[in-house]
Design a protein around this motif. Sequence first.
Motif, PDB file in Angstrom:
ATOM      1  N   ASN A  62     -11.616   6.782  11.171  1.00 12.57           N
ATOM      2  CA  ASN A  62     -11.968   8.059  10.551  1.00 12.57           C
ATOM      3  C   ASN A  62     -11.674   8.003   9.057  1.00 12.57           C
ATOM      4  OD1 ASN A  62      -9.186   8.420  10.244  1.00 12.57           O
ATOM      5  ND2 ASN A  62      -9.018   9.779  12.029  1.00 12.57           N
ATOM      6  N   ASN A  63     -11.795   9.135   8.371  1.00  6.87           N
ATOM      7  CA  ASN A  63     -11.636   9.128   6.919  1.00  6.87           C
ATOM      8  C   ASN A  63     -10.198   8.943   6.460  1.00  6.87           C
ATOM      9  OD1 ASN A  63     -10.593  11.607   7.593  1.00  6.87           O
ATOM     10  ND2 ASN A  63     -12.046  12.817   6.378  1.00  6.87           N
ATOM     11  N   LYS A  64      -9.260   8.851   7.407  1.00  9.73           N
ATOM     12  CA  LYS A  64      -7.865   8.565   7.069  1.00  9.73           C
ATOM     13  C   LYS A  64      -7.484   7.126   7.423  1.00  9.73           C
ATOM     14  CE  LYS A  64      -5.154  11.137   5.777  1.00  9.73           C
ATOM     15  NZ  LYS A  64      -4.703  11.389   4.386  1.00  9.73           N
ATOM     16  N   THR A  65      -8.474   6.339   7.843  1.00 10.13           N
ATOM     17  CA  THR A  65      -8.213   4.934   8.156  1.00 10.13           C
ATOM     18  C   THR A  65      -8.116   4.145   6.866  1.00 10.13           C
ATOM     19  OG1 THR A  65      -9.398   5.086  10.275  1.00 10.13           O
ATOM     20  CG2 THR A  65      -9.062   2.882   9.351  1.00 10.13           C
ATOM     21  N   ARG A  66      -6.946   3.571   6.629  1.00 10.74           N
ATOM     22  CA  ARG A  66      -6.717   2.798   5.411  1.00 10.74           C
ATOM     23  C   ARG A  66      -6.938   1.312   5.623  1.00 10.74           C
ATOM     24  NH1 ARG A  66      -3.000   4.563   1.918  1.00 10.74           N
ATOM     25  NH2 ARG A  66      -3.796   2.853   0.628  1.00 10.74           N
ATOM     26  N   ALA A  93       2.391  -6.383  14.970  1.00 11.65           N
ATOM     27  CA  ALA A  93       3.792  -5.957  14.874  1.00 11.65           C
ATOM     28  C   ALA A  93       4.172  -5.368  13.521  1.00 11.65           C
ATOM     29  CB  ALA A  93       4.718  -7.127  15.222  1.00 11.65           C
ATOM     30  N   PRO A  94       3.718  -5.905  12.383  1.00 12.46           N
ATOM     31  CA  PRO A  94       4.118  -5.290  11.112  1.00 12.46           C
ATOM     32  C   PRO A  94       3.778  -3.805  11.031  1.00 12.46           C
ATOM     33  CG  PRO A  94       3.168  -7.436  10.706  1.00 12.46           C
ATOM     34  CD  PRO A  94       2.940  -7.146  12.169  1.00 12.46           C
ATOM     35  N   PHE A  95       2.609  -3.426  11.517  1.00 11.28           N
ATOM     36  CA  PHE A  95       2.209  -2.023  11.458  1.00 11.28           C
ATOM     37  C   PHE A  95       2.937  -1.186  12.496  1.00 11.28           C
ATOM     38  CE2 PHE A  95      -1.415  -4.685  10.167  1.00 11.28           C
ATOM     39  CZ  PHE A  95      -1.523  -4.268   8.850  1.00 11.28           C
ATOM     40  N   ALA A  96       3.074  -1.720  13.706  1.00 11.57           N
ATOM     41  CA  ALA A  96       3.743  -0.975  14.779  1.00 11.57           C
ATOM     42  C   ALA A  96       5.202  -0.709  14.426  1.00 11.57           C
ATOM     43  CB  ALA A  96       3.639  -1.740  16.092  1.00 11.57           C
ATOM     44  N   VAL A  97       5.877  -1.701  13.872  1.00 15.47           N
ATOM     45  CA  VAL A  97       7.287  -1.527  13.519  1.00 15.47           C
ATOM     46  C   VAL A  97       7.440  -0.574  12.341  1.00 15.47           C
ATOM     47  CG1 VAL A  97       9.321  -2.715  12.611  1.00 15.47           C
ATOM     48  CG2 VAL A  97       8.004  -3.742  14.473  1.00 15.47           C
ATOM     49  N   TYR A 124      12.055   9.431   9.306  1.00 10.96           N
ATOM     50  CA  TYR A 124      11.504  10.593   8.634  1.00 10.96           C
ATOM     51  C   TYR A 124      10.786  11.565   9.560  1.00 10.96           C
ATOM     52  CZ  TYR A 124      12.200   7.108   4.979  1.00 10.96           C
ATOM     53  OH  TYR A 124      12.717   6.132   4.179  1.00 10.96           O
ATOM     54  N   GLY A 125      10.677  11.200  10.845  1.00 11.73           N
ATOM     55  CA  GLY A 125      10.038  12.089  11.802  1.00 11.73           C
ATOM     56  C   GLY A 125       8.522  12.077  11.748  1.00 11.73           C
ATOM     57  N   ALA A 126       7.949  11.072  11.103  1.00 13.19           N
ATOM     58  CA  ALA A 126       6.486  10.995  11.004  1.00 13.19           C
ATOM     59  C   ALA A 126       6.044   9.544  11.129  1.00 13.19           C
ATOM     60  CB  ALA A 126       5.999  11.578   9.682  1.00 13.19           C
ATOM     61  N   GLU A 127       4.984   9.310  11.898  1.00 11.83           N
ATOM     62  CA  GLU A 127       4.433   7.961  12.020  1.00 11.83           C
ATOM     63  C   GLU A 127       3.567   7.670  10.803  1.00 11.83           C
ATOM     64  OE1 GLU A 127       2.347   7.549  15.670  1.00 11.83           O
ATOM     65  OE2 GLU A 127       4.107   7.917  16.925  1.00 11.83           O
ATOM     66  N   ILE A 128       4.092   6.865   9.916  1.00 12.31           N
ATOM     67  CA  ILE A 128       3.377   6.520   8.687  1.00 12.31           C
ATOM     68  C   ILE A 128       3.447   5.008   8.510  1.00 12.31           C
ATOM     69  CG2 ILE A 128       3.203   6.850   6.197  1.00 12.31           C
ATOM     70  CD1 ILE A 128       4.759   9.456   6.523  1.00 12.31           C
ATOM     71  N   PRO A 129       2.316   4.304   8.647  1.00 11.64           N
ATOM     72  CA  PRO A 129       1.010   4.828   9.045  1.00 11.64           C
ATOM     73  C   PRO A 129       0.934   5.020  10.554  1.00 11.64           C
ATOM     74  CG  PRO A 129       0.872   2.463   8.777  1.00 11.64           C
ATOM     75  CD  PRO A 129       2.274   2.846   8.380  1.00 11.64           C
ATOM     76  N   GLN A 130       0.032   5.870  10.959  1.00  6.18           N
ATOM     77  CA  GLN A 130      -0.255   5.998  12.383  1.00  6.18           C
ATOM     78  C   GLN A 130      -1.046   4.760  12.812  1.00  6.18           C
ATOM     79  OE1 GLN A 130      -3.631   8.437  13.966  1.00  6.18           O
ATOM     80  NE2 GLN A 130      -1.971   9.758  14.702  1.00  6.18           N
ATOM     81  N   VAL A 131      -0.673   4.196  13.954  1.00  4.85           N
ATOM     82  CA  VAL A 131      -1.401   3.036  14.476  1.00  4.85           C
ATOM     83  C   VAL A 131      -2.317   3.512  15.594  1.00  4.85           C
ATOM     84  CG1 VAL A 131      -1.234   0.741  15.480  1.00  4.85           C
ATOM     85  CG2 VAL A 131       0.549   1.530  13.915  1.00  4.85           C
ATOM     86  N   LEU A 187       0.822  -1.204   0.000  1.00  3.52           N
ATOM     87  CA  LEU A 187       0.000   0.000   0.000  1.00  3.52           C
ATOM     88  C   LEU A 187       0.860   1.259   0.000  1.00  3.52           C
ATOM     89  CD1 LEU A 187      -2.659  -1.114   2.644  1.00  3.52           C
ATOM     90  CD2 LEU A 187      -2.780  -1.324   0.153  1.00  3.52           C
ATOM     91  N   HIS A 188       0.383   2.276  -0.680  1.00  2.87           N
ATOM     92  CA  HIS A 188       1.055   3.573  -0.659  1.00  2.87           C
ATOM     93  C   HIS A 188       0.500   4.374   0.511  1.00  2.87           C
ATOM     94  CE1 HIS A 188       2.903   7.309  -1.905  1.00  2.87           C
ATOM     95  NE2 HIS A 188       1.714   7.890  -1.897  1.00  2.87           N
ATOM     96  N   TRP A 189       1.375   4.668   1.457  1.00  2.00           N
ATOM     97  CA  TRP A 189       0.957   5.353   2.680  1.00  2.00           C
ATOM     98  C   TRP A 189       1.346   6.820   2.629  1.00  2.00           C
ATOM     99  CZ3 TRP A 189      -1.962   2.546   5.982  1.00  2.00           C
ATOM    100  CH2 TRP A 189      -1.887   1.157   5.896  1.00  2.00           C
ATOM    101  N   GLU A 190       0.439   7.662   3.061  1.00  2.00           N
ATOM    102  CA  GLU A 190       0.707   9.092   3.149  1.00  2.00           C
ATOM    103  C   GLU A 190       0.587   9.552   4.589  1.00  2.00           C
ATOM    104  OE1 GLU A 190      -2.019  11.040   0.540  1.00  2.00           O
ATOM    105  OE2 GLU A 190      -1.044  10.283  -1.291  1.00  2.00           O
TER     106      GLU A 190
END
Length: 382
Positions: A146-150, A113-117, A126-133, A93-96
């Motif tokens: 919410n509307n940003k939930t992928r 774990a895959p998402f948290a790591v 990069y200084g940003a949680e992408i994706p946010q968990v 997936l392309h994450w923003e």
Amino acid sequence: MAAKPLFPLDAFYPTDEITHVCAAGESLALQAHSAAFARYMADKSAGHIGPAEKNIQMDHVRSVIAREWKVTVPEVGFASSVADGVSMVLESLHWEEGDNVVIDPDEFPSLIAPFAVKSQLNRERYGAEIPQVRYANADSLAGAVNNKTRLIAVSYISYLNGARVDLRHYRRLADSVGAILVVDYSQAAGYMRIDASVADFAFTCSHKWLLGVTGVTIAYWNRNRQPGWRPSTAGWHSLSLGHPLPQWGIETLKFRDDALCFTRGNPAHLPIYILRGSLDFLRQWETAKVERHVLALTATLFERLEQEGISPSTPRNKNQQAGSVTVHCDEASEITDELRKAGVYAWNGNGRVRFSFHGYNCLRDVERIMEVFPGLWRRFNA
């Protein structure tokens, strides 16, 4: 109900005088596993016709799972593990920035774990949680989406407390924001009825109620919901390679158009051979009958524990119960060790003792638990 084992005990490796109630961790091994190993070794030694025989085994497993899960054969494939399959979806997936994943904080690590790591590494790099968990259980799920939930990820049945969730609730919330729903069926496949079409992607390991071994995971890709999905990495098996081989770097490479694209390299043929034997064994009984047998044992043990003043952490509502009853308590590891010395094989970890039933169990196993566990529980939790 469940006065006698549903499965013939002589079909399994002998465990004389043992009460085996830990299918949620590792199930009993079938005698048929030896025959599956022998057949694999014969096909491995068969020269150029060996691969064709191996494909026959894979196709058989895929067809059985497709029928049991109410999906089509091309939607069924194999990954090496649940964690590997979930990671392939994540990486595709392309994450923003601002995109998020919603998952229960008490999920099994293979799912969470895959998402948290990924989020942690992106924060460090990069200084940003992408994706946010975003962490939420079934009760708080609506407030987290919410509307940003992928993507929403969930186990149909919790490894931690044996609770069964309403996947229709998760599907509705995912659809409301256009999110992908990933489901882990590891604590359900083999004794619970499953309709995997509720998910976009689904996975299950094989060494629990499916009576297989580690090394192969069933992977499901809902091609109606995700027709354009493709992995972001590949190997020879996941690509649609013709003859002669493509001119690398010149021709456009194409992925397989079925769920076997989850297998990038050589499939784990030996675990698949073993899984075929396990599935053929389980098919002797309707899944609904195995489910009734297991749920009867779960409900009985739950009631007996409450009568002894022990409160399980598994939900009281029978519609939320499945194949396990858990008790969160002090010194769970010591209690499980003492149970084993008394011939009761349960499971521990995360501060709880877990009892899990399958078709080889019966009410006598419940009685044996009650003969031993309450005294141990009181010794450490008085």
